[in-house]
Write an enzyme that holds these catalytic residues in place. Sequence first.
Site, PDB file in Angstrom:
ATOM      1  N   LYS A   1      46.334  50.552  28.128  1.00 28.88           N
ATOM      2  CA  LYS A   1      46.283  49.088  28.014  1.00 28.88           C
ATOM      3  C   LYS A   1      47.321  48.919  26.887  1.00 28.88           C
ATOM      4  O   LYS A   1      48.032  47.831  26.656  1.00 28.88           O
ATOM      5  CB  LYS A   1      44.914  48.412  27.665  1.00 28.88           C
ATOM      6  CG  LYS A   1      44.332  48.078  29.046  1.00 28.88           C
ATOM      7  CD  LYS A   1      43.112  47.008  28.854  1.00 28.88           C
ATOM      8  CE  LYS A   1      42.559  47.184  30.216  1.00 28.88           C
ATOM      9  NZ  LYS A   1      40.977  46.622  29.893  1.00 28.88           N
TER      10      LYS A   1
ATOM     11  N   LYS B   1      45.266  53.883  50.261  1.00 27.48           N
ATOM     12  CA  LYS B   1      44.158  53.131  49.825  1.00 27.48           C
ATOM     13  C   LYS B   1      44.426  51.753  49.803  1.00 27.48           C
ATOM     14  O   LYS B   1      45.421  51.172  49.266  1.00 27.48           O
ATOM     15  CB  LYS B   1      43.728  53.621  48.550  1.00 27.48           C
ATOM     16  CG  LYS B   1      42.312  52.856  48.105  1.00 27.48           C
ATOM     17  CD  LYS B   1      41.896  53.625  46.658  1.00 27.48           C
ATOM     18  CE  LYS B   1      40.958  52.892  45.855  1.00 27.48           C
ATOM     19  NZ  LYS B   1      41.372  52.433  44.608  1.00 27.48           N
TER      20      LYS B   1
ATOM     21  N   LYS C   1      44.653  46.305  44.833  1.00 29.83           N
ATOM     22  CA  LYS C   1      45.396  45.089  44.506  1.00 29.83           C
ATOM     23  C   LYS C   1      46.872  45.352  43.981  1.00 29.83           C
ATOM     24  O   LYS C   1      47.718  44.875  44.023  1.00 29.83           O
ATOM     25  CB  LYS C   1      44.852  44.400  43.325  1.00 29.83           C
ATOM     26  CG  LYS C   1      45.190  42.953  43.377  1.00 29.83           C
ATOM     27  CD  LYS C   1      44.320  42.097  42.659  1.00 29.83           C
ATOM     28  CE  LYS C   1      42.954  41.847  43.245  1.00 29.83           C
ATOM     29  NZ  LYS C   1      41.651  42.093  42.155  1.00 29.83           N
TER      30      LYS C   1
END
Length: 329
Positions: free
Chosen positions: A111, A194, A197
């Site tokens: 992150k 797969k 999102k």
Amino acid sequence: METVVSGIRPTGNLHLGNYFGAVKSFLQLQNEYNCYFFIADWHSLTTNPKPEDIVQSARTILAEYLACGLDPEKATIYVQSDVKEVLELYLYLNMNAYLGELERTTTFKEKARKQPDNVNAGLLTYPTLMAADIIIHKAVKVPVGKDQEQNMEMARKFARRFNSMYEVDLFPEPASFSLSEKAVKIPGLDGSGKMGKSEGNCIYLKDDAETIRKKVMKAVTDSGPTKPNSEKPEVIQNLFSFLNIVSSADTYDYFEEKWNDCSIRYGDLKKQLAADIAAFNAPILERIQEYAANKELLDKVARMGAEKARESAARTMKEVREIMGFRNK
Ligand code: TRP
């Protein structure tokens, strides 16, 4: 009864991959355990969302999980920020969490790389907040995806550390209950393996029949089989895997036969698949719309959940304060 805790990141709408993964596991767990499922709205602050988005996404997530069958009579379903006791435990745990170990977490490093201008302390202490979420209910099992394994190790470490520091046996070590292993894999329709999102290839539970049809008709295929009984390339196998999940056995066998004798028409298969997905989705979609239109009901469910969650959290915090030397008023 053993306690299970899981947090739901409030990031957008549920798709079929989520449904056959986390959601189905939750539906089963709520019958077998004392479950606490919450919407992790505090965790979402690490990326600085807008205030209106926080309320809205909590409502959306709540409506969708309820529509799928999560039952507020069976499980405690709440919004993280309604249980302030968690913050106190987060503070205490942070006092015994070390910069080095927090910095070494992969999720933190990732992150920090993604948002270099906003490497805030909340991002760094994400694992302590997650540990507080879990151990405040003395959970023994936590259903999570593989990507959460390191955070789970930290949670276990913080639980152990508290126990050994104060020479108590207060917190059980929460075990991970791997969702990824148990889930039925929903393939992507864009040729990727797969549905996800980040892959941008999702069929959402809130999609209506027409939206589903458009998405399925765009699914990647090939030029068709040239030899009878040949092996299916991945993109075609994906369509068959999908049929296997949402369609009848007869439908599946019909297209399998057409594939094997090389007379398959992908347009027909897709039309059928889209219809079967839409039929599967229809009752969930209807309930999503009902819940989304009923703010009072959603608020009531959240209030009920918060009350139950706070009761459990307050019980633990009373013990924690006593152990640490703080007064309980
Ligand atoms: N970190 C989890 C995720 O990204 C969400 C989460 C927050 C969580 N607190 C939790 C999951 C506690 C399990 C238990 O998916």
